[in-house]
Structure formats: C-alpha cells, structure tokens
Design an enzyme around this catalytic site. Structure first.
Site, PDB file in Angstrom:
ATOM      1  N   GLU A 163      50.823  45.334  55.229  1.00 36.43           N
ATOM      2  CA  GLU A 163      50.195  46.061  54.119  1.00 36.43           C
ATOM      3  C   GLU A 163      49.279  45.183  53.259  1.00 36.43           C
ATOM      4  OE1 GLU A 163      53.200  48.105  51.874  1.00 36.43           O
ATOM      5  OE2 GLU A 163      53.912  49.251  53.593  1.00 36.43           O
ATOM      6  N   GLU A 379      56.964  51.423  59.458  1.00 38.52           N
ATOM      7  CA  GLU A 379      57.816  51.771  58.315  1.00 38.52           C
ATOM      8  C   GLU A 379      57.684  53.259  58.042  1.00 38.52           C
ATOM      9  OE1 GLU A 379      57.304  49.600  54.622  1.00 38.52           O
ATOM     10  OE2 GLU A 379      57.133  47.707  55.701  1.00 38.52           O
TER      11      GLU A 379
HETATM   12  O1  IFM Z   1      59.671  48.074  50.159  1.00 31.77           O
HETATM   13  C1  IFM Z   1      58.383  48.305  50.585  1.00 31.77           C
HETATM   14  C2  IFM Z   1      58.022  47.378  51.733  1.00 31.77           C
HETATM   15  O2  IFM Z   1      58.168  46.044  51.392  1.00 31.77           O
HETATM   16  C3  IFM Z   1      56.597  47.594  52.164  1.00 31.77           C
HETATM   17  N1  IFM Z   1      56.330  48.989  52.385  1.00 31.77           N
HETATM   18  C4  IFM Z   1      56.737  49.943  51.403  1.00 31.77           C
HETATM   19  C5  IFM Z   1      58.200  49.724  51.051  1.00 31.77           C
HETATM   20  C6  IFM Z   1      58.658  50.757  50.000  1.00 31.77           C
HETATM   21  O3  IFM Z   1      57.912  50.622  48.831  1.00 31.77           O
END
Ligand code: IFM
Length: 470
Positions: A163, A379
């Site tokens: 990210e 994710e």
């Molecule tokens: O916790 C975070 C993660 O580190 C990166 N993606 C989003 C998640 C939730 O906010």
C-alpha cells in the site's frame, strides 16, 4: 462458486502490527516506534512494543493457521531487524528470525508470501529525509537484495511494498501515520520514490537470480462521484488519480496520468529513465480491497484521517485554504470522504460495506491494463466491535463480510479476471496503526493482557469454507 483446487486461501499479517519485541535481538528503531512516542499520535496511547508477541509465539500462530486449513501466510519483514544501524550492517539475528519463520511455514504446508516493506522504515533513514530523499531508493534496493539472497529460494513470492498510497497519503499528506508529515508535494514525491524503489528492487532481485515471483501490493478503491455535478466528478477524478491511477498507470503504462498535476496541484520530480524502471514487468499484483470511495465537492475528510488537532477544528475548515501547506487544509480540497449513502452498512472503522467494489476494481484492471499480471487478493477484511462472551466471540457481521467479498471475487473470476489467491486481513487482532488496539480486524481474538488467542466464529466459518474447496 467453486474456486480452482490450487487456489490459495490464506491470512495476512504485518511485522509491526503483530511482532512486538521491538528492541530484541538487535532490532533498530523504526519510524513507527518514534511516532508512537508522541502523545496524541495513537488513539489509545499504545505502541508496538508487545503487540501480539508473535516474535515469541510464532510457532503457535503457524499451528493455528494450519488448523484453519490455510495453505498460505502473508507476512512482512521488519527492515530495522535486518539493518538496524545507519551503516547498513546486516543483523544476522534478524535474518535468522525470518528464516525460522519461513521454514516453520513450509513445514506446515503454508506458502510464505513475503512483503519487504509494510511501513516500518528505519528511523535513521527518516532522519536523512526518508522516502522524500532519492538516497532511500538505493538503501531499499540494498535491503531487498539482502533479504532476497537469504530467503528468495524458500518464499512463494516477494512483494516489494504494501500500500504505497497509504505511506504517501496518510504518512506525508495527512500526517496521521508515521512519519507524520503534512505536505502534499512531499507526499507525491514519496509516491514516486516508492515506485522507483519497487522497480529497482525487482530488477536487482532478478539479477541476483531470485526465483520467487515478484510484485507489489496496492490498496485500490473504485471511485464513484456523489452526483453528476461537474464538481463531484472532478473530486472523484482527483481521488482516483491519487489512490489508483498514479500507481496502476505508473506500473503498467510507464507514465503518470495526464491530469495528475492539474488534479493534485503538485508534480513529482522525475529523472530520465525512472518511468521505464517503474514499469519493469512484474509477476503478480497484490490487491488489498476494503471499500469504495465517493467523490464529492462537499465532502469532508474522515475524522480517522485527521490529526487530533485538525479533527477539533474540522468544522471551521469549510473554506478552502489553497496556499497553505497544511495537509489537513489541503485535504479539505482533496474531498476524500463524504457522508455514506442512507442505509449503508458500516464497519467499526466507519467504512462502508460495498462488496461489488472488489469486482469493480478487478475488472477495471483487466479492462485498462492488458499487461497486468495474475492477481492475489492480499488483504480483505473488516473491523467490528467484538465481544468475548463465555470464551466465544460471535462475529456474524465479519463472517457475512468475508462471504460477500469471496462472492464478489468469484463473480470477477467468472468474468475472466485471473485471481490466484485470497488472504483475510487479518489472522489476529493487532495494532491498527494510529488507532492502536482499539480496532479489531482479526478472525482470531487476542486478549492483550494474557496473549490468549481465541478463534472467532468467523475463523471457524473460514476454516469450514476453505475445507470445502479442497
Ligand atoms: O491494518 C491495515 C494494514 O496494515 C494495511 N491494510 C489495511 C489494514 C486495515 O486498516
């Protein structure tokens, strides 16, 4: 839908959010250690010094993942464990930890999906300018090469960054994440340097002969205008450029969007040849999806994305302050977040539940970028205010969330998108950055006082579901 037999079903984690032990075995200071020490930066005043104590409890955590029927584990390497000091010397104990971890995964049939950078930059690099400085690009390539040499023959894949938008935007535009900078010009330069680091690292790892597939993880969001008013469409375009196009166009078209400077008001300093490096072909793209964005000229930033002092005067900041370099004021013009549609379901983060957005993102990639590689959903998950009652955590909204996401993924795959795996965020409740331990994303409950792990009902559902796919 039945997913392919060799589809990966995993869970994702990140070093700073679960490991703890942040001074053990020679680990150096990261920007998050430093950021947590400033009062007001973390909602509950907490830090990552203990987190889930995964540094010591990792064998139990891997056993848990195996028990859940998972066949993949996503983790990140903490750079300050590998090169704790400014001279860049390798800390063998740090490498050994990840080596044991990877072997532990392999022994349990968990494919190791490794990320090199999940936001924990060594503080000594921040002291020399951090991601705004081009020197950090060279340092990242050096670090990537060290880790690639040590683990590249055993991991199933290597993602360079997690990210990069969040690092650029929350860390350097809004200042709510480490290192807490509020400057749009810095933010855009940070985007460019992360992408350049990614491309250079991919080239260096290939030159080293690393066989693991190489890629990057982006958090994407379809952006919908709040109405067909031209101002709302412009606000949407702006958000789309900032979160999606800068990254996808850079990686797959080798150029930033034409309207980038006009919409963001700043442009990165690019050296000749940078864009070719950034668009070095990759083997996979990781997509993190949580929600859509709604572009509105009347929107206000979500309070979670404001520094404390700016949250307090949000109401007074209705008039644009175009000449200010204050990130929050600039964000008023960014108009990132608007009120949610009536009846929208929301998570404990205040994020709208919008499953179709995952399908939209995936189909958008297929439509626009003919050279995009296979995708992993690296994710997907939701935070809810879970309660433990009689030793059980009944979290039907999280189960429904996962079911909705997996169904949307299935629709995208039926429509021809090549997706190879799905990782729940997250295996464990953990340190949710500026929100500390107040938000629980895990399918496993953590009692932070005792470090007791309790799989929630959503974990039991996931275990059953994954079992039916084999
Ligand atoms: O916790 C975070 C993660 O580190 C990166 N993606 C989003 C998640 C939730 O906010």
């Amino acid at each position: 839908m039945n997913f392919p037999r060799d589809f990966l079903w995993g869970a994702a984690t990140a070093a700073f959010q679960i490991e703890g032990a942040n001074t053990e075995d020679g680990r150096g200071e990261s920007i998050w250690d430093r950021f947590c020490r400033t009062e007001g930066n973390i909602a509950d005043g907490s830090d990552g010094s203990q987190a889930c104590d995964h540094y010591h409890r990792w064998p139990d955590d891997l056993d848990l993942a195996k028990w859940l029927n998972l066949n993949a584990w996503r983790f990140s390497v903490a750079w300050p464990r590998i090169q704790p000091t400014a001279d860049g010397k390798i800390n063998q104990k740090g490498l050994d930890f990840y080596s044991r971890l990877v072997d532990g995964m392999l022994e349990r049939g968990l494919a190791p999906y490794m990320t090199l950078y999940h936001w924990d930059l060594p503080q000594y690099l921040q002291d020399k300018g951090g991601w705004e400085s081009r020197e950090t690009v060279d340092r990242f390539v050096e670090y990537a090469t060290i880790v690639g040499r040590a683990l590249g023959d055993r991991v199933a894949s290597i993602a360079t960054f997690n990210e990069p938008f969040v690092t650029a935007y929350l860390g350097h535009w809004m200042g709510v994440h480490a290192p807490g900078i509020q400057n749009p010009a810095t933010s855009v330069q940070v985007t460019h340097h992360q992408l350049l680091s990614h491309g250079r690292a991919v080239q260096a790892l290939r030159q080293e002969g690393v066989k693991a597939p190489l890629g990057i993880v982006l958090n994407l969001a379809p952006v919908h205008p709040a109405s067909d008013r031209s101002q709302d469409i412009r606000a949407s375009d702006r958000h789309d450029v900032a979160q999606n196009r800068l990254y996808l166009d850079g990686l797959f078209l080798g150029k930033y969007p034409e309207r980038c400077t006009e919409l963001l008001g700043v442009e990165p300093k690019i050296t000749e040849g940078d864009m070719e490096v950034i668009s070095t072909p990759i083997d996979f793209l990781g997509v993190n999806y949580y929600r859509r964005a709604i572009g509105s000229a009347d929107g206000v930033p979500s309070p979670h994305f404001l520094r404390k002092e700016n949250r307090e005067d949000l109401a007074q900041r209705q008039a644009p302050q175009s000449s200010s370099t204050n990130g929050a004021a600039q964000d008023k013009e960014f108009k990132r977040t608007v009120e949610l549609p009536p009846g929208a379901q929301i998570t404990a983060m205040g994020w709208e539940v919008y499953h179709e957005g995952l399908r939209e993102c995936l189909e958008d990639i297929k439509r626009r970028y003919a050279n995009a590689p296979p995708i992993y959903i690296t994710e997907s998950g939701a935070a809810f205010d879970d309660e433990m009652v009689d030793g059980r955590v009944d979290d039907p909204r999280r189960t429904a969330y996962l079911q909705g996401q997996i169904a949307a993924l299935g629709r995208a795959m039926s429509n021809g998108v090549d997706v190879r795996g799905y990782f729940v965020w997250s295996l464990l409740d953990n340190f949710e950055w500026a929100l500390g331990y107040s938000k629980r994303f895990g399918i496993t409950h953590i009692d932070y006082a005792t470090q007791q792990r309790t799989p929630k009902e959503s974990a039991l559902w996931y275990r059953h579901f994954v079992g039916t796919q084999r």
